[in-house]
Design a protein around this motif. Structure first.
Motif, PDB file in Angstrom:
ATOM      1  N   GLU A 107      -4.891   6.459  -8.186  1.00  0.00           N
ATOM      2  CA  GLU A 107      -4.110   5.501  -7.393  1.00  0.00           C
ATOM      3  C   GLU A 107      -3.981   5.961  -5.945  1.00  0.00           C
ATOM      4  O   GLU A 107      -4.127   5.160  -5.012  1.00  0.00           O
ATOM      5  CB  GLU A 107      -2.705   5.348  -7.984  1.00  0.00           C
ATOM      6  CG  GLU A 107      -2.656   4.673  -9.326  1.00  0.00           C
ATOM      7  CD  GLU A 107      -1.272   4.742  -9.955  1.00  0.00           C
ATOM      8  OE1 GLU A 107      -0.324   5.234  -9.305  1.00  0.00           O
ATOM      9  OE2 GLU A 107      -1.139   4.300 -11.114  1.00  0.00           O
ATOM     10  N   THR A 108      -3.726   7.247  -5.752  1.00  0.00           N
ATOM     11  CA  THR A 108      -3.539   7.779  -4.408  1.00  0.00           C
ATOM     12  C   THR A 108      -4.843   7.737  -3.621  1.00  0.00           C
ATOM     13  O   THR A 108      -4.849   7.416  -2.430  1.00  0.00           O
ATOM     14  CB  THR A 108      -2.992   9.217  -4.470  1.00  0.00           C
ATOM     15  OG1 THR A 108      -1.835   9.235  -5.307  1.00  0.00           O
ATOM     16  CG2 THR A 108      -2.600   9.719  -3.098  1.00  0.00           C
ATOM     17  N   LYS A 109      -5.964   8.043  -4.285  1.00  0.00           N
ATOM     18  CA  LYS A 109      -7.268   7.963  -3.613  1.00  0.00           C
ATOM     19  C   LYS A 109      -7.557   6.531  -3.167  1.00  0.00           C
ATOM     20  O   LYS A 109      -8.061   6.302  -2.068  1.00  0.00           O
ATOM     21  CB  LYS A 109      -8.392   8.443  -4.538  1.00  0.00           C
ATOM     22  CG  LYS A 109      -8.543   9.926  -4.605  1.00  0.00           C
ATOM     23  CD  LYS A 109      -9.740  10.295  -5.469  1.00  0.00           C
ATOM     24  CE  LYS A 109      -9.965  11.779  -5.502  1.00  0.00           C
ATOM     25  NZ  LYS A 109     -11.139  12.132  -6.332  1.00  0.00           N
ATOM     26  N   LYS A 110      -7.228   5.562  -4.023  1.00  0.00           N
ATOM     27  CA  LYS A 110      -7.450   4.162  -3.675  1.00  0.00           C
ATOM     28  C   LYS A 110      -6.561   3.761  -2.499  1.00  0.00           C
ATOM     29  O   LYS A 110      -7.026   3.101  -1.572  1.00  0.00           O
ATOM     30  CB  LYS A 110      -7.179   3.257  -4.872  1.00  0.00           C
ATOM     31  CG  LYS A 110      -7.441   1.795  -4.559  1.00  0.00           C
ATOM     32  CD  LYS A 110      -7.441   0.949  -5.788  1.00  0.00           C
ATOM     33  CE  LYS A 110      -7.630  -0.518  -5.553  1.00  0.00           C
ATOM     34  NZ  LYS A 110      -7.970  -0.982  -4.251  1.00  0.00           N
ATOM     35  N   SER A 111      -5.311   4.173  -2.521  1.00  0.00           N
ATOM     36  CA  SER A 111      -4.392   3.875  -1.413  1.00  0.00           C
ATOM     37  C   SER A 111      -4.904   4.471  -0.113  1.00  0.00           C
ATOM     38  O   SER A 111      -4.861   3.832   0.939  1.00  0.00           O
ATOM     39  CB  SER A 111      -3.000   4.440  -1.692  1.00  0.00           C
ATOM     40  OG  SER A 111      -2.438   3.837  -2.797  1.00  0.00           O
ATOM     41  N   TYR A 112      -5.401   5.711  -0.192  1.00  0.00           N
ATOM     42  CA  TYR A 112      -5.926   6.381   0.991  1.00  0.00           C
ATOM     43  C   TYR A 112      -7.133   5.628   1.553  1.00  0.00           C
ATOM     44  O   TYR A 112      -7.221   5.387   2.757  1.00  0.00           O
ATOM     45  CB  TYR A 112      -6.301   7.825   0.670  1.00  0.00           C
ATOM     46  CG  TYR A 112      -6.953   8.543   1.828  1.00  0.00           C
ATOM     47  CD1 TYR A 112      -6.219   8.871   2.965  1.00  0.00           C
ATOM     48  CD2 TYR A 112      -8.297   8.888   1.799  1.00  0.00           C
ATOM     49  CE1 TYR A 112      -6.806   9.520   4.027  1.00  0.00           C
ATOM     50  CE2 TYR A 112      -8.886   9.529   2.856  1.00  0.00           C
ATOM     51  CZ  TYR A 112      -8.140   9.844   3.970  1.00  0.00           C
ATOM     52  OH  TYR A 112      -8.735  10.477   5.035  1.00  0.00           O
ATOM     53  N   THR A 113      -8.041   5.216   0.672  1.00  0.00           N
ATOM     54  CA  THR A 113      -9.231   4.493   1.105  1.00  0.00           C
ATOM     55  C   THR A 113      -8.856   3.157   1.740  1.00  0.00           C
ATOM     56  O   THR A 113      -9.382   2.797   2.800  1.00  0.00           O
ATOM     57  CB  THR A 113     -10.184   4.253  -0.083  1.00  0.00           C
ATOM     58  OG1 THR A 113     -10.485   5.514  -0.677  1.00  0.00           O
ATOM     59  CG2 THR A 113     -11.459   3.586   0.360  1.00  0.00           C
TER      60      THR A 113
END
Length: 63
Positions: A20-26
């Motif tokens: 989830e955090t990687k997606k938010s960052y992207t």
């Protein structure tokens, strides 16, 4: 996310949260490329959270 919060999560929860955090960052990074963010420091915080979570997962794999 603080290190103490990351340590208290189970491995499955940590993997889910990391995704989830990687997606938010992207998403935030792409939005920043199109038009400047109001608070670009968010990128730094998300990037560091991803690193903290990935580090904790790799520590758990070694054990």
């Amino acid at each position: 996310m603080k290190q103490s919060e990351i340590i208290s999560l189970s491995t499955a929860e940590l993997q889910e949260k990391l995704g989830e955090t990687k997606k938010s960052y992207t998403d935030l990074k792409m939005a920043h490329a199109i038009s400047p963010l109001e608070n670009p420091i968010q990128l730094k915080h998300l990037r560091r959270s991803v690193a903290r979570m990935a580090t904790e997962l790799s520590k758990r794999d070694d054990q």
